[in-house]
Design a protein around this motif. Structure first.
Motif, PDB file in Angstrom:
ATOM      1  N   VAL A   1       6.159   2.693   3.827  1.00 19.59           N
ATOM      2  CA  VAL A   1       6.894   2.508   5.079  1.00 19.59           C
ATOM      3  C   VAL A   1       7.079   3.837   5.798  1.00 19.59           C
ATOM      4  CG1 VAL A   1       9.101   1.812   6.074  1.00 19.59           C
ATOM      5  CG2 VAL A   1       8.061   0.426   4.274  1.00 19.59           C
ATOM      6  N   VAL A   2       7.526   4.858   5.071  1.00 16.74           N
ATOM      7  CA  VAL A   2       7.828   6.151   5.700  1.00 16.74           C
ATOM      8  C   VAL A   2       6.561   6.828   6.198  1.00 16.74           C
ATOM      9  CG1 VAL A   2       8.757   8.455   5.284  1.00 16.74           C
ATOM     10  CG2 VAL A   2       9.950   6.460   4.392  1.00 16.74           C
ATOM     11  N   SER A   3       5.503   6.841   5.391  1.00 15.85           N
ATOM     12  CA  SER A   3       4.274   7.518   5.813  1.00 15.85           C
ATOM     13  C   SER A   3       3.646   6.837   7.021  1.00 15.85           C
ATOM     14  CB  SER A   3       3.280   7.571   4.647  1.00 15.85           C
ATOM     15  OG  SER A   3       2.955   6.263   4.207  1.00 15.85           O
TER      16      SER A   3
ATOM     17  N   GLY B   1      -1.967  -2.386   7.810  1.00 15.38           N
ATOM     18  CA  GLY B   1      -1.882  -1.156   7.031  1.00 15.38           C
ATOM     19  C   GLY B   1      -0.729  -1.152   6.052  1.00 15.38           C
ATOM     20  N   LEU B   2       0.436  -1.618   6.498  1.00 16.63           N
ATOM     21  CA  LEU B   2       1.608  -1.621   5.626  1.00 16.63           C
ATOM     22  C   LEU B   2       1.401  -2.549   4.435  1.00 16.63           C
ATOM     23  CD1 LEU B   2       4.469  -0.457   5.373  1.00 16.63           C
ATOM     24  CD2 LEU B   2       5.298  -2.462   6.612  1.00 16.63           C
ATOM     25  N   PHE B   3       0.852  -3.737   4.681  1.00 17.92           N
ATOM     26  CA  PHE B   3       0.641  -4.694   3.598  1.00 17.92           C
ATOM     27  C   PHE B   3      -0.478  -4.229   2.665  1.00 17.92           C
ATOM     28  CE2 PHE B   3       2.086  -6.940   7.413  1.00 17.92           C
ATOM     29  CZ  PHE B   3       3.278  -7.460   6.953  1.00 17.92           C
ATOM     30  N   ALA B   4      -1.522  -3.611   3.234  1.00 20.09           N
ATOM     31  CA  ALA B   4      -2.603  -3.094   2.399  1.00 20.09           C
ATOM     32  C   ALA B   4      -2.100  -1.991   1.479  1.00 20.09           C
ATOM     33  CB  ALA B   4      -3.743  -2.582   3.283  1.00 20.09           C
ATOM     34  N   ASN B   5      -1.239  -1.129   2.002  1.00 20.77           N
ATOM     35  CA  ASN B   5      -0.673  -0.076   1.163  1.00 20.77           C
ATOM     36  C   ASN B   5       0.224  -0.657   0.077  1.00 20.77           C
ATOM     37  OD1 ASN B   5      -1.121   2.954   2.064  1.00 20.77           O
ATOM     38  ND2 ASN B   5      -1.165   1.714   3.916  1.00 20.77           N
TER      39      ASN B   5
ATOM     40  N   THR C   1      -9.542  -3.577  -0.358  1.00 12.83           N
ATOM     41  CA  THR C   1      -9.599  -3.032   1.001  1.00 12.83           C
ATOM     42  C   THR C   1     -10.386  -3.950   1.925  1.00 12.83           C
ATOM     43  OG1 THR C   1      -9.454  -0.759   0.164  1.00 12.83           O
ATOM     44  CG2 THR C   1     -10.310  -1.061   2.385  1.00 12.83           C
ATOM     45  N   HIS C   2     -11.541  -4.423   1.467  1.00 15.26           N
ATOM     46  CA  HIS C   2     -12.348  -5.319   2.294  1.00 15.26           C
ATOM     47  C   HIS C   2     -11.657  -6.673   2.480  1.00 15.26           C
ATOM     48  CE1 HIS C   2     -16.069  -3.087   3.065  1.00 15.26           C
ATOM     49  NE2 HIS C   2     -15.880  -2.517   1.883  1.00 15.26           N
ATOM     50  N   PHE C   3     -10.860  -7.099   1.518  1.00 13.93           N
ATOM     51  CA  PHE C   3     -10.106  -8.347   1.689  1.00 13.93           C
ATOM     52  C   PHE C   3      -9.135  -8.217   2.858  1.00 13.93           C
ATOM     53  CE2 PHE C   3      -6.077 -10.543   0.862  1.00 13.93           C
ATOM     54  CZ  PHE C   3      -6.509 -11.864   0.891  1.00 13.93           C
ATOM     55  N   PHE C   4      -8.385  -7.133   2.912  1.00 12.51           N
ATOM     56  CA  PHE C   4      -7.449  -6.935   4.015  1.00 12.51           C
ATOM     57  C   PHE C   4      -8.195  -6.642   5.319  1.00 12.51           C
ATOM     58  CE2 PHE C   4      -4.507  -6.199   0.497  1.00 12.51           C
ATOM     59  CZ  PHE C   4      -3.400  -6.909   0.932  1.00 12.51           C
ATOM     60  N   TYR C   5      -9.342  -5.983   5.220  1.00 15.66           N
ATOM     61  CA  TYR C   5     -10.143  -5.695   6.417  1.00 15.66           C
ATOM     62  C   TYR C   5     -10.633  -6.992   7.056  1.00 15.66           C
ATOM     63  CZ  TYR C   5     -14.000  -3.867   9.257  1.00 15.66           C
ATOM     64  OH  TYR C   5     -14.859  -3.570  10.287  1.00 15.66           O
ATOM     65  N   ASN C   6     -11.102  -7.935   6.239  1.00 20.33           N
ATOM     66  CA  ASN C   6     -11.559  -9.228   6.760  1.00 20.33           C
ATOM     67  C   ASN C   6     -10.387 -10.085   7.237  1.00 20.33           C
ATOM     68  OD1 ASN C   6     -14.244  -8.587   6.118  1.00 20.33           O
ATOM     69  ND2 ASN C   6     -14.005  -9.374   4.030  1.00 20.33           N
ATOM     70  N   LEU C   7      -9.216  -9.848   6.650  1.00 22.64           N
ATOM     71  CA  LEU C   7      -8.040 -10.607   7.040  1.00 22.64           C
ATOM     72  C   LEU C   7      -7.443 -10.103   8.346  1.00 22.64           C
ATOM     73  CD1 LEU C   7      -6.235 -12.900   5.808  1.00 22.64           C
ATOM     74  CD2 LEU C   7      -4.771 -11.076   4.913  1.00 22.64           C
TER      75      LEU C   7
END
Length: 696
Positions: A409-411, A430-434, A479-485
């Motif tokens: 969250v902070v970064s 980005g937040l959910f992927a992290n 990473t590719h899962f979130f990228y496609n999502l």
């Protein structure tokens, strides 16, 4: 006052000095004139005694804080000027015909059109020795058969480093000047190996040897970690991204995970922390030594040397330098029995980087790295104080998960302003992927990397790299899962103005420097003008870049890219993620825009091809119409755009105005004379005299 604003306290004065130095360096890089050496020396000579006097005789902490700010700004300004004088090197002023280039390959980087070779120049046909650049960067489109450290001979076409075409955009030409990069271009055919040995300079020999060893290490890691994850492993271990597949790099960037590629605190903590732990535990087992010698100091010395070696091997980027300086301060604190204060450590790292590389303060890497690190340190200090005041604390597992969430969250919040300013984009996932991937990196990848280091000591590095590669395959799959999502990236219809970024940076600094309610009050007071400036900033209607690409705003104000002309420059970094817009395939294509505007592109009717700039360039035109009515002042030809280095049309309310960047100035990185090094600088005095004469 000390309880409210910690900047007047002893512990936070280095932080205040560091922020002021950043502001001074940025001011030097932004002023429209080049100060003379006498002017810089006079400025420093006037402010330094004043600061010493205030430090000795001040009675108000606020007065002393202002003196620290002024002195820090002067130091940053002077550091920028000194750095400019030190790196002065020849830069070519016009495009060349195909010439023979001989030199040593200093580095290999990935590129969209092929590998980019940075070559230490030995000779260029037709260039006198005193006018040939020290370094050039050329794109190698054919199959690469040479490696770093090798002497090569190439037929190349060279041109000056490209200037920015959009106001406030990343200035590659300025950064090239500070890197002594005097030309860019492309290779005709293929670079061939030569028979000349190493250069005469011991320093150049060492640099090329290190570059060659980095390349060998990257190749070894790429093969040992597996075909799927080898490129990511090489980027994490050696800082070499040339083996990373483009689709993986795009997925990491668009999911907000590009920070994994920047060798920083995570990597240095694994290398330095593991070394310190192993050496200390091993020495403790030797009872006679442990009873007579402070083994933690020996472990700290060895860990510091290991981190320094990793800094060199990884390429010494700004983020790696910042992480190394902070790690070095921690280990030095162990050696000299001192406490390592987190924000003071951060401030010292910031001061050192500004002194060594003041030009980096305006780069995205510097800003995002220090913003994320400073925000995390300040947050964890508040969190630590809050936890210490409570009777119930989190367990180790709960604390680890809470730390991961807090870090993400902070970064993301700290780097969001700089991402919007430089790239005009932010990842919605980005937040959910992290949240999902950082636990894998923390609990799987980091231990696998540590195990690889241990196994390497016993000659079994390949086994560790295979395990590391499997963990990185999991990271890439997620990473590719979130990228496609992801539905795409978040983009703003109004570009962030530079002054808004200044206020946002000050707000972030206030969150670090102030204490208590002053954090929120100070940040809010600085956020308000930033939001107002951003909301009232003019919108981009059209930008015709020197690269030939046309960036057009649609009816919602969102910019998309049209491949229109085959140019030579760079497209704006701010619009690097703009989606492509297909041409209509006709000689005249009309694109609707906001506020009743429309943009007409007139040129050859070619589908999926850029127009040929050599054939009737004046017939390639862009025209802006308001409700169907054309204006002669808003019709541009490719000749005008190419000679101007780019044309931008802004809209504020109902008014349209055209902006062209002045790329020929007296600044050393934007000189346009035949011999750029010989062009004198008039300094501040002549600049203001010209302004007065012009106004009169």
């Amino acid at each position: 006052m000390r309880d409210t604003a910690s900047v007047v306290g002893v512990d936070s004065r280095p932080l205040l000095l560091a922020f002021a130095m950043c502001a001074g360096a940025a001011a030097y890089l932004s002023v429209p004139f080049e100060p003379t050496r006498i002017e810089v020396a006079t400025l420093f000579g006037a402010v330094a005694p004043m600061f010493l006097l205030v430090r000795w005789a001040h009675r108000s902490d606020f007065t002393y804080a202002l003196a620290v700010c002024l002195f820090g700004a002067v130091i940053g300004f002077s550091a920028g000027a000194l750095r400019t004088w030190r790196v002065e090197a020849p830069v070519i002023t016009a495009e060349t015909r195909p010439v023979m280039l001989e030199g040593w390959v200093a580095n290999i980087e990935p590129g969209e059109k092929g590998a980019r070779l940075k070559i230490k120049v030995h000779s260029i046909a037709g260039f006198p020795a005193d006018l040939q650049p020290e370094l050039v960067r050329v794109t190698h489109r054919a199959r690469l058969e040479v490696s770093s450290g090798r002497f090569v001979r190439c037929w190349v076409v060279l041109r000056p480093p490209p200037s920015p075409t959009l106001p406030g955009d990343y200035d590659f030409r300025r950064q090239a000047y500070f890197q002594k990069l005097g030309a860019v271009g492309y290779v005709q055919g293929r670079c061939r190996g030569g028979v000349l040995g190493a250069p005469d300079s011991v320093r150049d020999q060492a640099a090329l040897w290190i570059s060659a060893q980095r390349r060998l290490l990257s190749s070894y890691v790429n093969e040992a970690a597996g075909e799927r994850a080898g490129g990511l492993a090489a980027a994490l271990i050696a800082g070499d991204r040339s083996f990373l597949r483009p689709e993986d790099q795009n997925a990491l960037r668009d999911t907000g995970l590009a920070h994994l590629l920047a060798i920083s605190g995570l990597h240095l903590s694994i290398v330095g922390g593991l070394t310190f732990f192993l050496i200390r535990r091993s020495l403790v087992l030797i009872e006679p030594l442990a009873l007579r010698v402070p083994v933690q100091k020996i472990a700290a010395v060895i860990a510091l040397i290991t981190c320094a070696a990793y800094l060199i091997v990884s390429g010494a980027s700004v983020s790696t330098q910042r992480a190394f300086i902070m790690a070095a301060i921690v280990f030095l604190a162990v050696i000299f029995d001192r406490a390592a204060i987190s924000l003071r450590t951060f401030a010292i790292a910031l001061i050192v980087i500004v002194l060594l590389q003041p030009e980096s303060v305006v780069t995205p890497g510097f800003q995002m790295s220090f913003a994320a690190t400073g925000g995390l340190i300040a947050t964890y200090e508040v969190w630590r104080n809050h936890r210490s005041s409570r009777e119930r604390v989190l367990g180790p597992i709960g604390f680890a998960w809470a730390s991961i969430i807090m870090t993400s969250v902070v970064s993301d919040a700290a780097t969001a302003p700089f991402s919007f300013f430089h790239f005009d984009r932010l990842s919605p996932v980005g937040l959910f992927a992290n949240f999902a991937i950082m636990p894998v990196v923390t609990f799987v990848t980091a231990p696998a990397a540590a195990l690889t280091v241990i196994l390497a000591l016993f000659g079994q590095a390949e086994l560790g790299l295979r395990l590391l590669g499997q963990s990185l395959e999991l990271v890439l799959n997620m990473t590719h899962f979130f990228y496609n999502l992801s539905p795409g990236v978040i983009r703003m219809p109004v570009p962030m103005p530079p002054l808004a970024l200044v206020f946002l940076s000050l707000a972030l600094g206030a969150m670090m420097a102030f204490a208590g309610w002053a954090r929120l009050i100070g940040a809010a007071c600085l956020l308000a003008p930033a939001i107002w400036l951003w909301s009232t900033a003019p919108k981009v209607v059209l930008h015709w870049s020197a690269s030939g690409d046309v960036f057009i705003a649609d009816t919602q104000g969102m910019v998309s890219r049209l491949e229109f002309v085959d140019g030579d420059g760079l497209p704006p970094l701010r619009f690097s993620e703009a989606p492509d817009r297909e041409g209509c395939g006709l000689e005249a294509c009309q694109y609707p825009s906001f506020s009743g505007l429309s943009i007409t592109a007139l040129g050859p009717a070619e589908r999926n091809k850029k127009a040929d700039t050599e054939q009737a360039p004046d017939t390639i035109r862009i025209q802006i119409l308001r409700e169907g009515a054309a204006s002669g002042d808003l019709t541009f030809t490719w000749t005008q755009a190419r000679e101007a280095g780019g044309i931008t049309v802004y809209a504020r309310d109902e008014d349209l105005y055209v902006v062209q960047i002045q790329n020929c100035t007296e600044r050393p990185w934007r000189r346009c004379s035949e011999n750029g090094l010989a062009q004198p600088s008039g300094g501040a005095r002549e600049y203001f005299e010209r302004l007065i004469r012009t106004a009169g």
